[in-house]
Design an enzyme around this catalytic site. Structure first.
Site, PDB file in Angstrom:
ATOM      1  N   ASP A 338      24.054  24.530  24.361  1.00 44.79           N
ATOM      2  CA  ASP A 338      25.170  25.408  23.998  1.00 44.79           C
ATOM      3  C   ASP A 338      26.323  25.099  24.932  1.00 44.79           C
ATOM      4  OD1 ASP A 338      23.758  26.786  22.192  1.00 44.79           O
ATOM      5  OD2 ASP A 338      23.378  28.542  23.428  1.00 44.79           O
ATOM      6  N   LYS A 339      27.483  25.514  24.554  1.00 45.03           N
ATOM      7  CA  LYS A 339      28.625  25.308  25.448  1.00 45.03           C
ATOM      8  C   LYS A 339      28.842  26.516  26.354  1.00 45.03           C
ATOM      9  CE  LYS A 339      32.828  25.775  23.709  1.00 45.03           C
ATOM     10  NZ  LYS A 339      33.387  26.964  24.388  1.00 45.03           N
TER      11      LYS A 339
END
Ligand code: ATP
Length: 910
Positions: A338-339
């Site tokens: 995920d960012k």
């Protein structure tokens, strides 16, 4: 204060909470308001912690009992009995002593492994979000008390039995209680007192899982008094250190044992025919052979190695939930992350706003309200900007803790940043909540990417405020706001350009809109906001990359691991952040919509090439995992939402976020990150590789000892020679010296080059290739050493006891030197670092020297084991035997690296 509450939670009283009104529930529990700290501690005293009784774990006695089930122990006990029958009392005593030592060592080793697991179990304690007198808190679920106000979100496992007082599309999976696999709609209205559990829609029960929607309720029962507590401790789960590898080794050991017993019986029978040995001597030789050949120490050493690995990973903030994953971690070849919060800091600050056709720059750092807003041409705050800031503050569930320095946010950091923006625009916005109370809401959902609230002012005007992903919001709008606050026709293309430009700066962009509705409207649904909204503008959030993530990505690339970013954010924002993070191919961004157009077959190639995936949904994650796995990748995938569970389960290593992740994601994952940080994933992979190395070292160290000893005995028996080492001596070497030495390998630190070599192939087994080769080579070296020492001793003195002492001491010396070699399987070990060793290795060395000195020079030991004192020449020979093994292996490593660089599969990345 009334005293109803204690009784209300008492097991004897079956209050039908679902049939009472919320007001009645609150008054019965004496909880008209959210509880304060003093009241909470009083209730904790009264009701105890909100925890189910621990499942009965095996106590020390059971653990001791398990040691006695060991096959080798049975062999030894039979041997002790037979030696006693034959009148060899000394042998009986020694064998029994070994049985005791072996049992104790196994007992302690298993205890150590259990301790490591117990410690991590504690780290994964579930959390709960409560409203207390001083605001919203995330607390350990154990600290909930009856009367607490609990907030529920998708992915939460309900931590106690709760009477609901507010629901927004709340659905709960109650399969754990009722067996019903469809999620159940929840409501606030009470039901009849005799409603069955599955029909009590106004209740949320401990242990059930929120699938969608949000809710708020009052805790009515905690711990053992909850429904689940009453039926049993269903939630308690025991983890054991069972991994495929351990199972494989167990099988191997059992198979080998069976084979050896058969071989032993055959040798015994054949021996009585044609060997010159007396029956009792022959019997002891067969016992010796059995002990020599069975790798009894191996399973324990491997278990400890895994347990130590689990503990080290936990120290690096990666908690292993499913044991087999420790083996897989070292083989990971792709990490999908995920960012927000994992690669970036998730510390959001609004730095730019577009409203009323103007761009405003916002100054200030963090969540401090110090700072201001100015237009590009220095113009002051406009009514359009004020309305956007108001929307941001109202359509918001976060809470700013302004009294703390630095200021902190309870809730979503992005929403915290919007509260800060409101303060920077106009201080009066501080109590906008009071002026515009919320009547209803559409909670945020990653599937539709927006959130909306319905607010009333004190004159009864009603307004829906909405915020969400810009393309989503734009599609719902038909007008936008002029600087003076008037409405004009929407310039969708113009807005799209501005949004793209903002996103290309690496900012996370959020759009805001409003919809005036008829005064007195009390509810809002998705259908109400599909069209006709007025766009208020967009805000750009700065969320800087984590500097440690940049370093960790570099490390992963060096280690041959591809890092991919899979985010729900805008494609341009994702691309800009990917560039700053140093991903391999940041310029090619695929969106969820792109992925939908690609077939599964094409995705295999595309998934391997592209590193940035934006505007994805959890289903895309699942497809990507599958595609990468089809392309032979060993995939680690992160996730936090309830819908991420399938992808997390499918990935080879599912990694959930411990801080912002939902309970559902944590339960589906095999690893939980305590700090949500990408760097911790890289650290876990590193530890995974170390564990795998140490397992290889443990096997490569212990098996040749068995090999060398058993082949020596077989050769001696077949050739009709005297045994170079007696059964008791073999017992001593295997159960005392070897165990002490091998234990150190479980604690070996990471080798320097561990993250500069490519990931090991998925299918590579520990018991093949290089390790098998090493076991054979070293077995032969040990065999040669044992016979050489024995022969030398016989030639020199003609004394059998001396020759056997020589053989035993030479074997142990070879083991010691081999320990130094095995610590660096693929690189030369004669380095200063290698010779100095770790304190543990040096400690083991001293211990073994002391033990062998006792064996050699202490009369009771001489008597028990048939050993005798050694002279200087013997000592020099012993030492030289060890040195020879080390040199031979050094030469072997050199040849292997030179001549067959591919043979070990572990060379450095060129
Ligand atoms: P990542 O997947 O890397 O964590 P993300 O946080 O952007 O990225 P989501 O949480 O799925 O992913 O959010 C997707 C989009 O939905 C965001 O980019 C934003 O535009 C919008 N969004 C996120 N949170 C909210 C919220 N609380 N209210 C309204 N919109 C939101």
């Amino acid at each position: 204060m009334t005293t109803v509450s204690p009784k209300a939670n008492a097991p004897s009283e079956q209050v039908a909470w679902h049939s009472l009104s919320v007001a009645e529930v609150r008054s019965r529990l004496d909880a008209g308001q959210p509880l304060g700290a003093a009241e909470v501690s009083r209730r904790t005293q009264e009701h105890g912690p909100n925890r189910l009784p621990e499942p009965v774990r095996h106590g020390p006695l059971a653990r001791l009992g398990r040691q006695l089930k060991n096959f080798l122990i049975h062999v030894l006990v039979v041997a002790a009995l037979i030696t006693a029958l034959l009148g060899h009392w000394m042998d009986t005593v020694v064998i029994l002593a070994v049985v005791v030592i072996q049992t104790l060592v196994g007992f302690l080793q298993e205890g150590k492994a259990e301790q490591a697991l117990a410690a991590i179990r504690h780290m994964l304690a579930p959390q709960a979000t409560v409203l207390r007198k001083d605001g919203r808190h995330t607390i350990p679920a154990e600290e909930l008390v009856p009367g607490d106000t609990l907030l529920l979100e998708p992915g939460d496992r309900v931590p106690a039995d709760v009477r609901l007082e507010q629901v927004h599309g709340l659905q709960v999976d109650e399969a754990i209680l009722t067996g019903e696999s469809m999620a159940v709609d929840k409501a606030v209205a009470g039901e009849s007192p005799d409603a069955a559990l599955g029909d009590q829609r106004s209740m949320a029960f401990a242990g059930t899982m929120v699938t969608i929607g949000t809710g708020r309720g009052v805790v009515v029962r905690t711990g053992p008094h909850t429904e689940i507590g009453r039926i049993s401790g269903l939630l308690g789960q025991t983890e054991t250190l069972k991994t495929p590898l351990l199972a494989q080794i167990d099988r191997f050991a059992r198979y080998l044992s069976g084979l050896i017993i058969v071989a032993g019986v055959l040798i015994f029978l054949a021996g009585t025919w044609f060997s010159g040995l007396a029956t009792d001597e022959l019997f002891m030789a067969v016992v010796g052979l059995t002990v020599a050949a069975i790798p009894e120490g191996l399973p324990a050493i491997l278990t400890i190695t895994l347990a130590i690995g689990v503990r080290r990973m936990a120290n690096r903030k990666a908690v292993v939930r499913r044991m087999p994953v420790i083996e897989t971690l070292g083989a990971v070849s792709v990490i999908c992350s995920d960012k927000t919060g994992t690669l970036t800091r998730n510390e959001m600050t609004v730095t730019a706003v577009m409203a009323g056709g103007e761009r405003f720059e916002v100054t200030g750092t963090g969540y401090s309200p110090d700072g201001g807003v100015t237009g590009a041409e220095g113009q002051p705050v406009s009514p359009a900007l004020e309305e956007l800031a108001r929307a941001g503050a109202l359509c918001n569930d976060a809470h700013l803790r302004l009294q703390e320095k630095p200021v902190r946010v309870a809730g979503d950091p992005m929403e915290g940043a919007l509260k800060v923006l409101a303060l920077k625009v106009d201080n009066d916005l501080a109590d906008v909540d009071r002026q515009w109370p919320r009547k209803d809401e559409i909670p945020f959902d990653a599937d539709y990417r927006f959130m909306a609230t319905l607010n009333h002012d004190h004159h009864g005007h009603a307004m829906v405020y909405l915020k969400g992903a810009p393309e989503q919001v734009l599609a719902m709008c038909s007008g936008d706001l002029a600087p003076d606050g008037g409405t004009v026709e929407l310039d969708a293309d113009g807005w799209q350009r501005r949004i793209d430009a903002m996103a290309a700066e690496g900012l996370r962009v959020l759009a805001f809109a409003r919809l005036p509705v008829a005064a007195g409207t009390t509810s809002v649904s998705i259908d109400d906001v599909r069209e006709g909204l007025q766009l208020l503008g967009v805000a750009g959030f700065m969320d800087p990359p984590r500097s440690e993530a940049i370093t960790a990505i570099e490390e992963c690339h060096r280690a041959g691991i591809r890092v991919k970013m899979i985010t729900g954010d805008h494609a341009r924002t994702a691309g800009a952040i990917a560039t700053r993070l140093g991903l391999r191919a940041p310029d090619r961004v695929l969106t969820g919509a792109d992925l939908d157009r690609v077939s599964d077959e094409d995705l295999v190639k595309l998934a391997a090439e592209v590193d940035v995936f934006a505007r994805t949904s959890p289903e895309h994650k699942l497809r990507l995992v599958r595609a990468l796995q089809t392309g032979q990748g060993v995939v680690a995938m992160t996730g936090d939402g309830v819908n991420d569970a399938p992808a997390l389960k499918r990935a080879d290593v599912g990694i959930a976020m411990g801080v912002k992740g939902s309970e559902a994601a944590r339960e589906a994952a095999s690893v939980v990150l305590l700090d949500d940080n990408f760097a911790s994933i890289a650290a876990a992979v590193r530890e995974g590789r170390t564990v795998y190395d140490n397992l290889r070292k443990g096997i490569a160290f212990l098996l040749p000892i068995n090999g060398g000893e058993s082949v020596s005995l077989i050769v001696a028996l077949l050739l009709g020679l005297t045994l170079p080492i007696t059964a008791l001596q073999i017992l001593w070497v295997n159960m005392v010296s070897s165990v002490v030495l091998a234990m150190t390998l479980a604690f070996e630190p990471t080798e320097g080059g561990v993250m500069t070599r490519p990931p090991r192939p998925r299918a590579q087994s520990l018991l093949e290739g290089f390790v098998v080769w090493r076991v054979l080579v070293v077995s032969l070296l040990f065999l040669a050493g044992i016979f050489a020492a024995w022969n030398w001793g016989m030639q020199r003195t003609g004394d059998l006891e001396y020759a056997r002492t020589m053989a035993v001491n030479s074997l142990v010396a070879m083991e010691v030197f081999y320990l130094f070699a095995v610590r660096y399987l693929d690189t030369p070990s004669i380095t200063l670092r290698g010779v100095v060793g770790t304190p543990l290795v040096l400690g083991a060395l001293v211990a073994v020297v002391v033990l062998q000195s006792l064996f050699t020079w202490l009369p009771p030991f001489n008597e028990a084991f048939g050993s005798t004192a050694m002279d200087w020449a013997g000592l020099v020979f012993t030492f030289m035997a060890g040195v020879t093994v080390l040199l031979a292996l050094e030469l072997e490593t050199w040849c292997r690296r030179r001549l067959w660089p591919l043979a070990s599969g572990q060379q450095d990345l060129g």
